[in-house]
Design an enzyme around this catalytic site. Structure first.
Site, PDB file in Angstrom:
ATOM      1  N   TYR A 187       0.771  -1.339  -0.003  1.00  0.00           N
ATOM      2  CA  TYR A 187       0.012  -0.199  -0.064  1.00  0.00           C
ATOM      3  C   TYR A 187       0.749   1.338   0.053  1.00  0.00           C
ATOM      4  O   TYR A 187       0.425   2.468   0.281  1.00  0.00           O
ATOM      5  CB  TYR A 187      -1.096   0.007   0.973  1.00  0.00           C
ATOM      6  N   HIS A 227      -8.323   2.235  -6.210  1.00  0.00           N
ATOM      7  CA  HIS A 227      -7.528   1.209  -5.358  1.00  0.00           C
ATOM      8  C   HIS A 227      -6.060   1.385  -5.348  1.00  0.00           C
ATOM      9  O   HIS A 227      -5.397   1.869  -6.448  1.00  0.00           O
ATOM     10  CB  HIS A 227      -7.695  -0.188  -5.726  1.00  0.00           C
TER      11      HIS A 227
HETATM   12  O1  CA2 Z   1      -5.626  -1.370  -2.651  1.00  0.00           O
HETATM   13  C1  CA2 Z   1      -6.787  -0.901  -2.102  1.00  0.00           C
HETATM   14  O2  CA2 Z   1      -6.751   0.303  -1.993  1.00  0.00           O
HETATM   15  C2  CA2 Z   1      -7.467  -1.840  -1.307  1.00  0.00           C
HETATM   16  O3  CA2 Z   1      -8.806  -1.242  -1.524  1.00  0.00           O
HETATM   17  C3  CA2 Z   1      -7.082  -1.785   0.232  1.00  0.00           C
HETATM   18  C4  CA2 Z   1      -7.912  -2.735   0.969  1.00  0.00           C
HETATM   19  C5  CA2 Z   1      -8.150  -4.030   0.355  1.00  0.00           C
HETATM   20  O4  CA2 Z   1      -9.138  -4.791   1.070  1.00  0.00           O
HETATM   21  C6  CA2 Z   1      -8.530  -3.906  -1.028  1.00  0.00           C
HETATM   22  O5  CA2 Z   1      -8.638  -5.236  -1.531  1.00  0.00           O
HETATM   23  C7  CA2 Z   1      -7.799  -3.258  -1.914  1.00  0.00           C
HETATM   24  C8  CA2 Z   1      -7.383  -2.903   2.281  1.00  0.00           C
HETATM   25  C9  CA2 Z   1      -7.143  -1.520   3.002  1.00  0.00           C
HETATM   26  C10 CA2 Z   1      -6.089  -1.981   4.287  1.00  0.00           C
HETATM   27  O6  CA2 Z   1      -5.572  -0.999   4.742  1.00  0.00           O
HETATM   28  C11 CA2 Z   1      -4.311  -1.168   5.562  1.00  0.00           C
HETATM   29  C12 CA2 Z   1      -4.041  -0.253   6.502  1.00  0.00           C
HETATM   30  C13 CA2 Z   1      -2.902  -0.569   6.914  1.00  0.00           C
HETATM   31  C14 CA2 Z   1      -2.097  -1.553   6.873  1.00  0.00           C
HETATM   32  C15 CA2 Z   1      -2.644  -2.386   6.139  1.00  0.00           C
HETATM   33  C16 CA2 Z   1      -3.741  -2.394   5.564  1.00  0.00           C
END
Ligand code: CA2
Length: 146
Positions: free
Chosen positions: A26, A104
């Site tokens: 991310y 995303h």
């Molecule tokens: O890639 C993206 O923007 C997503 O929407 C992010 C989501 C995921 O479930 C989608 O499949 C794709 C997850 C967001 C989680 O955010 C985090 C924040 C801090 C640490 C880890 C994850």
């Protein structure tokens, strides 16, 4: 600015923790840092942005309705985990006339199979995914070009 087009940028669950874990997926920017970049680009383009994050599905639905009643020209929506599960958000996109651009950071199609289905993408005007924080800026440009 009175006539500046208004664009809502809505972020779903866990994105408030961005920048703290999984930077290889991310990126290392926090949501506040990304929001600052979106605001700078919007202001340079003469647009106004309303940027919010919630971990609650119903709150996101309410904000989509609010975007319409406030006269927003577009919504950028990173529904995060709700992307793959939420009939309510799919229905909300269908229920409003405001175009919704799915955003995303990562490319869900290049990840686990459960991320390959997007209930948001099935209703959205278009999708920008896989460019990290730049996905939001590209989606903003697309919204401004609509
Ligand atoms: O890639 C993206 O923007 C997503 O929407 C992010 C989501 C995921 O479930 C989608 O499949 C794709 C997850 C967001 C989680 O955010 C985090 C924040 C801090 C640490 C880890 C994850």
């Amino acid at each position: 600015m009175a006539d500046a087009p208004l664009i809502f940028v809505l972020n779903g669950p866990n994105l408030n923790l961005l920048g703290t874990r999984e930077p290889e997926i991310y990126g290392s920017d926090t949501l506040d840092e990304i929001a600052g970049r979106i605001e700078d680009r919007a202001s340079a383009a003469g647009a106004e942005v309303e940027i919010r994050q919630s971990n609650n599905e119903g709150v996101l639905v309410d904000w989509m309705h609010e975007a319409q009643s406030d006269g927003a020209k577009a919504i950028l929506l990173n529904a995060a985990g709700f992307t793959h599960t939420s009939v309510a958000l799919h229905d909300a996109i269908k229920a409003i006339a405001v175009p919704v651009i799915e955003v995303h950071l990562s490319n869900p199609h290049a990840r686990e199979e459960f991320r390959h289905k997007s209930l948001i993408g099935q209703a959205a005007y278009g999708t920008v995914a896989g460019f990290g924080a730049l996905s939001y800026l590209l989606a903003l440009d697309a919204a401004l070009a609509l």
